[in-house]
Design a protein around this motif. Structure first.
Motif, PDB file in Angstrom:
ATOM      1  N   CYS A 161       3.070   0.939   0.474  1.00  0.00           N
ATOM      2  CA  CYS A 161       2.664  -0.022  -0.591  1.00  0.00           C
ATOM      3  C   CYS A 161       3.615   0.339  -1.700  1.00  0.00           C
ATOM      4  CB  CYS A 161       1.441   0.455  -1.044  1.00  0.00           C
ATOM      5  SG  CYS A 161       0.925   2.004  -1.169  1.00  0.00           S
ATOM      6  N   HIS A 162       4.732   0.695  -1.615  1.00  0.00           N
ATOM      7  CA  HIS A 162       5.800   0.953  -2.715  1.00  0.00           C
ATOM      8  C   HIS A 162       7.217   1.349  -2.132  1.00  0.00           C
ATOM      9  CE1 HIS A 162       4.452   4.943  -1.336  1.00  0.00           C
ATOM     10  NE2 HIS A 162       5.488   5.303  -1.542  1.00  0.00           N
ATOM     11  N   CYS A 181       0.582   2.555  -6.838  1.00  0.00           N
ATOM     12  CA  CYS A 181       1.509   3.407  -6.109  1.00  0.00           C
ATOM     13  C   CYS A 181       2.972   3.463  -6.647  1.00  0.00           C
ATOM     14  CB  CYS A 181       1.315   2.951  -4.428  1.00  0.00           C
ATOM     15  SG  CYS A 181      -0.157   2.783  -3.898  1.00  0.00           S
ATOM     16  N   MET A 199      -2.131   3.329  -1.448  1.00  0.00           N
ATOM     17  CA  MET A 199      -2.424   4.783  -0.683  1.00  0.00           C
ATOM     18  C   MET A 199      -0.980   5.508  -0.696  1.00  0.00           C
ATOM     19  SD  MET A 199      -5.079   5.917   0.505  1.00  0.00           S
ATOM     20  CE  MET A 199      -5.571   6.367   2.092  1.00  0.00           C
ATOM     21  N   HIS A 200      -0.717   5.684  -1.831  1.00  0.00           N
ATOM     22  CA  HIS A 200       0.701   6.597  -2.114  1.00  0.00           C
ATOM     23  C   HIS A 200       0.144   8.197  -1.539  1.00  0.00           C
ATOM     24  CE1 HIS A 200      -1.348   6.569  -5.631  1.00  0.00           C
ATOM     25  NE2 HIS A 200      -1.150   7.870  -5.756  1.00  0.00           N
TER      26      HIS A 200
HETATM   27 ZN   LIG Z   1       2.531   3.458  -1.971  1.00  0.00          ZN
END
Ligand SMILES: [Zn+2]
Ligand SMILES: Nc1nc2c(ncn2[C@@H]2O[C@H](COP(=O)(O)OP(=O)(O)OP(=O)(O)O)[C@@H](O)[C@H]2O)c(=O)[nH]1
Ligand SMILES: [Mg+2]
Ligand SMILES: [Zn+2]
Ligand SMILES: [Zn+2]
Ligand SMILES: [Zn+2]
Lengths: 273, 113
Positions: free
Chosen positions: A151-152, A183, B1-2
């Protein structure tokens, strides 16, 4: 499982692609992060039992390591930053919720300034080449990173994309992060400045609902101001919240659709190159 | 959701450190996580089990030490605790401050076997 992408298998891992490239070109599938353990052969049942039997003869050793968990990302971000500084590349990390207008702002900015400034773009999305294709039609060099389930963006994959872009000196690199206001805030990419984009439809209190992103950004672009007549949004209140989180934040109020307010943003870009 | 990336970072550190001392597994791991670090402990605990599978951390007992957020006011020098990164100085109400504690994200110690 892969830590960068969060994938269950390598086929879901982050990939970097140029518009026109095949979607399945495995040679560019990024797997530089040596951290993840796809090495199941080390964990055969035999080895396991062996290890356990042995452990009872061992004295337990405590290692006081005090090690930063994001260190790997930070080291590679520092490497990117050194590269950018050496080549006088002004690198921006554009972050926002999905749909705030990151790509639209890029499209207008690049169209208006591409004859004055050399631009390069890295697009981060979970799936598709759509955003890269929107940049590609402007004849700007662009790389798409698909993060899969991730997500990043992280600094290692940005490094791979930067290598592939072969950026010239004295230019601007725009890195559009995955649309996500949570994130990406923790992951330094080595950018010169971080730019958070919020659109007028998102609510005045967004900065205190998602404070980390506003806290870590240098610039805040408020986009879609053309919609203000139809909304109850109070821009001064929004800015007040953002300044409460980060008193050093500098604002630009723009409409990527009509072009209103873009001039101030352009001037800032030109000052920084 | 890191948090999944965070746990994979922890796994990498544990794998590296365990290999350095030529051991096979971690019995206990202590983490220091600041309350302003941007990590949801629920989310971290949720992904932990699947993320440590087949690694040296698979059977490790995990302890999380939470570190409260603390800042020093840039206008009046008051040190104060904060729950949110945007809390202002309780003495002079300024928003200008330096965070001095609470951003930690560290593996403090590993007990290897
Ligand atoms: Zn992420
Ligand atoms: N009215 C109005 N619409 C806009 C403006 N900027 C962008 N949009 C619209 O907002 C939608 C999303 O824009 P994008 O530029 O794709 O947003 P993004 O932030 O790149 O989205 P992701 O990459 O998916 O996170 C599109 O339908 C745009 O046309 C603006 O200034 N005014
Ligand atoms: Mg986009
Ligand atoms: Zn992978
Ligand atoms: Zn996350
Ligand atoms: Zn004060």
């Amino acid at each position: 499982m892969c830590g960068t992408c969060g994938c269950g298998s390598d086929t879901n891992g982050p990939t970097i692609l140029k518009p026109g490239e095949h979607n399945h070109s495995h040679d560019v599938h990024h797997h530089n992060h040596d951290g993840h353990t796809h090495s199941h052969e080390h964990h055969t049942h035999e080895d396991h039992t062996h290890a356990h039997n042995h452990s009872h003869n061992h004295k337990h050793k405590v290692l006081e390591i005090e090690q930063d968990i994001l260190q790997n990302n930070q080291v590679l971000a520092a490497r990117n930053r050194g590269y950018f500084e050496a080549k006088n590349i002004f690198a921006l990390n554009l972050v926002s919720s999905p749909g705030s207008g990151k790509t639209s702002i890029l499209e207008r900015t690049l169209s208006d300034l591409k004859n004055e400034i050399p631009f390069y773009v890295i697009e981060g999305d979970q799936q598709t080449l759509n955003d890269a294709n929107r940049i590609d039609v402007l004849n700007i060099p662009v790389i798409q990173i698909n993060t899969g389930k991730g997500c990043h963006l992280e600094s290692d994959i940005v490094y791979e994309a930067v290598k592939k872009l072969e950026i010239k000196n004295n230019s601007i690199l725009m890195i559009e992060n995955v649309g996500n206001l949570v994130c990406p805030s923790m992951f330094d990419l080595g950018e010169s400045k971080r730019v958070v984009i919020i659109s007028t439809t998102e609510g005045d209190d967004k900065p205190i609902k998602y404070p980390d992103m506003f806290h870590t950004s240098d610039i805040c672009i408020i986009n879609k101001i053309d919609l203000l007549p139809y909304l109850n949004t109070d821009i001064e209140k929004l800015k007040g919240y953002a300044l409460q989180v980060n008193p050093k934040l500098q604002f630009f109020e723009v409409s990527a659709t009509t072009g209103e307010g873009m001039e101030a943003w352009y001037n800032w870009l030109k000052e920084n190159i | 959701m890191h948090e999944l990336s965070i746990v994979m970072g922890i796994v990498k550190i544990a794998e590296d450190e365990t290999a350095k001392v030529k051991e096979n597994a971690v019995a206990k791991i202590e983490l220091e996580i600041g309350q302003l670090a941007g990590v949801e402990l629920d989310a971290l605990n949720f992904v932990w089990e699947s993320a440590v599978k087949d690694s040296v951390l698979e059977h490790a007992l995990k302890t999380i030490i939470e570190i409260p957020g603390k800042a020093i006011c840039a206008d009046c020098d008051r040190e104060f605790y904060l729950n949110n990164i945007f809390d202002s100085c309780p003495n002079c109400n300024s928003n200008f401050k330096g965070i001095i504690q609470g951003k930690e994200l560290r593996v403090k110690s590993l007990e290897v076997i």
